[in-house]
Design a protein around this motif. Structure first.
Motif, PDB file in Angstrom:
ATOM      1  N   GLY A   3       0.799  -1.217   0.000  1.00 40.96           N
ATOM      2  CA  GLY A   3       0.000   0.000   0.000  1.00 40.96           C
ATOM      3  C   GLY A   3       0.835   1.271   0.000  1.00 40.96           C
ATOM      4  O   GLY A   3       0.344   2.338  -0.402  1.00 40.96           O
ATOM      5  N   TRP A   4       2.080   1.186   0.441  1.00 38.16           N
ATOM      6  CA  TRP A   4       2.953   2.366   0.439  1.00 38.16           C
ATOM      7  C   TRP A   4       3.622   2.603  -0.908  1.00 38.16           C
ATOM      8  O   TRP A   4       4.182   3.675  -1.138  1.00 38.16           O
ATOM      9  CB  TRP A   4       4.066   2.204   1.479  1.00 38.16           C
ATOM     10  N   LEU A   5       3.614   1.594  -1.781  1.00 38.17           N
ATOM     11  CA  LEU A   5       4.438   1.635  -2.994  1.00 38.17           C
ATOM     12  C   LEU A   5       3.570   1.483  -4.237  1.00 38.17           C
ATOM     13  O   LEU A   5       3.374   0.377  -4.745  1.00 38.17           O
ATOM     14  CB  LEU A   5       5.492   0.520  -2.944  1.00 38.17           C
ATOM     15  N   PRO A   6       3.033   2.581  -4.757  1.00 36.35           N
ATOM     16  CA  PRO A   6       2.131   2.485  -5.914  1.00 36.35           C
ATOM     17  C   PRO A   6       2.802   1.928  -7.156  1.00 36.35           C
ATOM     18  O   PRO A   6       2.116   1.419  -8.046  1.00 36.35           O
ATOM     19  CB  PRO A   6       1.683   3.943  -6.128  1.00 36.35           C
ATOM     20  N   GLY A   7       4.139   2.001  -7.238  1.00 37.15           N
ATOM     21  CA  GLY A   7       4.831   1.480  -8.409  1.00 37.15           C
ATOM     22  C   GLY A   7       5.125  -0.001  -8.352  1.00 37.15           C
ATOM     23  O   GLY A   7       5.583  -0.579  -9.353  1.00 37.15           O
ATOM     24  N   LEU A   8       4.863  -0.643  -7.214  1.00 40.82           N
ATOM     25  CA  LEU A   8       5.135  -2.076  -7.096  1.00 40.82           C
ATOM     26  C   LEU A   8       4.104  -2.852  -7.894  1.00 40.82           C
ATOM     27  O   LEU A   8       2.905  -2.696  -7.678  1.00 40.82           O
ATOM     28  CB  LEU A   8       5.095  -2.489  -5.626  1.00 40.82           C
ATOM     29  N   PRO A   9       4.525  -3.695  -8.851  1.00 38.56           N
ATOM     30  CA  PRO A   9       3.534  -4.387  -9.687  1.00 38.56           C
ATOM     31  C   PRO A   9       2.637  -5.325  -8.898  1.00 38.56           C
ATOM     32  O   PRO A   9       3.071  -5.935  -7.919  1.00 38.56           O
ATOM     33  CB  PRO A   9       4.393  -5.174 -10.695  1.00 38.56           C
ATOM     34  N   ARG A  10       1.398  -5.428  -9.352  1.00 36.85           N
ATOM     35  CA  ARG A  10       0.439  -6.318  -8.694  1.00 36.85           C
ATOM     36  C   ARG A  10       0.869  -7.778  -8.826  1.00 36.85           C
ATOM     37  O   ARG A  10       0.760  -8.565  -7.902  1.00 36.85           O
ATOM     38  CB  ARG A  10      -0.930  -6.110  -9.334  1.00 36.85           C
ATOM     39  N   HIS A  11       1.364  -8.133 -10.020  1.00 36.76           N
ATOM     40  CA  HIS A  11       1.946  -9.448 -10.262  1.00 36.76           C
ATOM     41  C   HIS A  11       3.392  -9.230 -10.684  1.00 36.76           C
ATOM     42  O   HIS A  11       3.676  -8.372 -11.536  1.00 36.76           O
ATOM     43  CB  HIS A  11       1.198 -10.203 -11.354  1.00 36.76           C
ATOM     44  N   THR A  12       4.301 -10.023 -10.129  1.00 36.87           N
ATOM     45  CA  THR A  12       5.717  -9.865 -10.434  1.00 36.87           C
ATOM     46  C   THR A  12       6.065 -10.777 -11.601  1.00 36.87           C
ATOM     47  O   THR A  12       6.067 -12.007 -11.475  1.00 36.87           O
ATOM     48  CB  THR A  12       6.574 -10.211  -9.218  1.00 36.87           C
ATOM     49  N   THR A  13       6.329 -10.175 -12.745  1.00 34.54           N
ATOM     50  CA  THR A  13       6.660 -10.893 -13.971  1.00 34.54           C
ATOM     51  C   THR A  13       7.877 -10.227 -14.608  1.00 34.54           C
ATOM     52  O   THR A  13       8.229  -9.097 -14.249  1.00 34.54           O
ATOM     53  CB  THR A  13       5.492 -10.852 -14.965  1.00 34.54           C
ATOM     54  N   PRO A  14       8.522 -10.882 -15.572  1.00 31.44           N
ATOM     55  CA  PRO A  14       9.620 -10.197 -16.270  1.00 31.44           C
ATOM     56  C   PRO A  14       9.194  -8.873 -16.887  1.00 31.44           C
ATOM     57  O   PRO A  14       9.950  -7.889 -16.858  1.00 31.44           O
ATOM     58  CB  PRO A  14      10.035 -11.214 -17.339  1.00 31.44           C
TER      59      PRO A  14
END
Length: 483
Positions: A90-101
């Protein structure tokens, strides 16, 4: 300590760019009863910590200990800040919802370079005399070598090469102004120190405590997988959606501090070495490691000499207890991004999500959800698993699942292993990789006790995916809500 105050302009920061802002937007448990700093970690572990610190699967709350007794009236101690992955995200809007290449590459491409300022919150108070023993540095267990900094980021740069380092390390306080620092071999900070020492120079550094959440996560990325022109401070800006702020150190030219930090130690690394033990003691144990076991002290570690201490007004002292949800989420979120940046492509195979389980301390157990587009994808998994453990030496087990499995759910992973794998056939050895000594099951003694040879135990991958031609036979009766 004698202190002076430096004026600073008022600034606002998002939660990703300021621990204080993040803390203000969440519930915090305040413990104001008197407590010895040697007892703080044990109290947190008993009351609040989760796997792998203790055998309870639970998110960890943020807990502020305001009654910590130390050599002087020191700052409150904060534990558990990163103990809930949903809170962290919630603090990091740039963190992807799904981690993919693809999503990891997009995050790095969206990086935002830091902004340099001349005055900063972290320099509101400047201590005229250094005595690290006046900070509430925790001794986690009675077996520890002594008091350790555990949630501090070291920032350094080489003016000649332009290389920089931003990373966390365990640091033992061995005197008023000295710390030993353990760096995993091959880490960027160690390389910068070696280059400086080879030139007959010191490497100036800042040690930042109570850092912005975006900086904490970015610091745990593997620098080897960042493309040319990108660095961890820029990735932190991408995670937060706005740039970090850096401020020049006051006593170490050429290096900057993270401007929104709560506490900053300025200093340098040179050729000085010391054992990881208090003066007069032999190196034995260190402190609890991320897997839940006591660590072993090292001999001949670099010494960091501190030349100044600066803080915010009324600072917070942040720490982690080693094993637990907090450490696992920091390492796991960043580790998944690092793996995604390093994954090779495979025909007919799409990576849907990557997740490091807290059960492996955020490093040993990697779940990979995939979507198969052809029969060729069935044959691609062994090569991907081999590449992952080769490039990421802490990974012990890679668990492949289909994309209808939520890899952040331990029960979902067990369901996939139970109904989409036969471990006698679908658990495959990956030999030839060096062991992780912190894991007791990767030791020759463990292998002998199991009745085998003292050879290094192999890594493994588990194929808990449906064969491509049988996909229609394993559709779930009910679809999961969108994640």
């Amino acid at each position: 300590m004698v202190t002076t105050e430096a004026g600073t302009a008022e600034r606002t920061a998002t939660a990703g760019l300021s621990l204080r802002t993040a803390l203000a937007g969440m519930p915090v448990i305040t413990r104001d009863e008197p407590i010895a700093r040697e007892a703080v970690a044990a109290d947190f572990a008993e009351r609040y910590a989760g796997v792998p610190a203790v055998g309870v699967a639970r998110p960890e709350p943020a807990v502020l200990y305001t009654g910590v007794r130390s050599g002087a009236a020191g700052p409150p101690v904060l534990l558990g800040m990163y103990g809930d992955e949903d809170r962290l995200r919630g603090w990091l809007p740039g963190l992807p919802r799904h981690t993919t290449p693809q999503s990891a590459a997009a995050l790095v491409a969206a990086g935002i370079a830091p902004v340099r300022v001349t005055t900063a919150p972290c320099q509101e108070v400047v201590f005229g005399e250094v005595d690290l023993r006046e900070l509430p540095v925790l001794t986690t267990t009675p077996r520890d070598a002594g008091p350790y900094l555990t949630a501090a980021l070291v920032h350094a740069g080489d003016a000649l090469t332009g290389e920089s380092a931003l990373s966390a390390h365990r640091m033992l306080v061995i005197g008023r102004d000295r710390l030993t620092i353990w760096m995993v071999p091959g880490r960027r900070l160690g390389q910068l120190r070696e280059q400086a020492v080879a030139r007959g120079e010191r490497l100036p550094v800042t040690v930042n405590l109570g850092v912005p959440p975006a900086a904490m996560i970015a610091s745990a990325l593997n620098s080897r997988f960042l493309p040319d022109g990108s660095d961890k401070p820029a990735v932190a800006g991408g995670l937060a959606g706005a740039p970090l702020t850096l401020v020049p150190a006051l006593t170490q030219p050429g290096v900057a501090a993270l401007a929104e930090s709560e506490i900053v130690l300025e200093g340098y690394l040179d050729g000085t070495l010391a054992d990881e033990a208090l003066p007069g003691a032999a190196p034995e144990g260190s402190l609890p490691e991320f897997l839940g076991y006591d660590g072993r002290a090292k001999s001949g570690l670099p010494v960091l000499t501190v030349t100044a201490v600066t803080t915010r007004r009324h600072p917070l002292y942040q720490a982690v207890i080693g094993p637990g949800r907090e450490q696992s989420h920091i390492l796991g979120v960043a580790g998944a991004l690092s793996v995604a940046l390093s994954l090779p492509s495979a025909p007919g195979l799409h990576v849907h999500d990557l997740h490091f389980s807290p059960a492996g301390g955020g490093m040993l157990l990697l779940a990979v959800a995939v979507r198969k587009g052809s029969a060729a994808a069935d044959r691609a998994l062994p090569a991907i698993a081999e590449e992952v453990v080769r490039r990421h030496p802490f990974v012990k087990t890679v668990l492949f699942t289909d994309d209808d499995v939520r890899v952040r759910s331990a029960e979902e992973l067990l369901w996939a292993m139970t109904t989409r794998a036969n471990l006698g056939a679908d658990c495959v050895e990956l030999p030839g990789h060096p062991p992780v000594p912190m894991d007791p099951s990767q030791t020759p003694d463990w292998a002998r006790a199991r009745g085998g040879t003292p050879d290094v135990p192999p890594r493994t991958f588990i194929d808990a995916t449906t064969p491509y031609r049988l996909r229609a036979h394993t559709e779930r009766s009910f679809r999961s809500p969108s994640d």
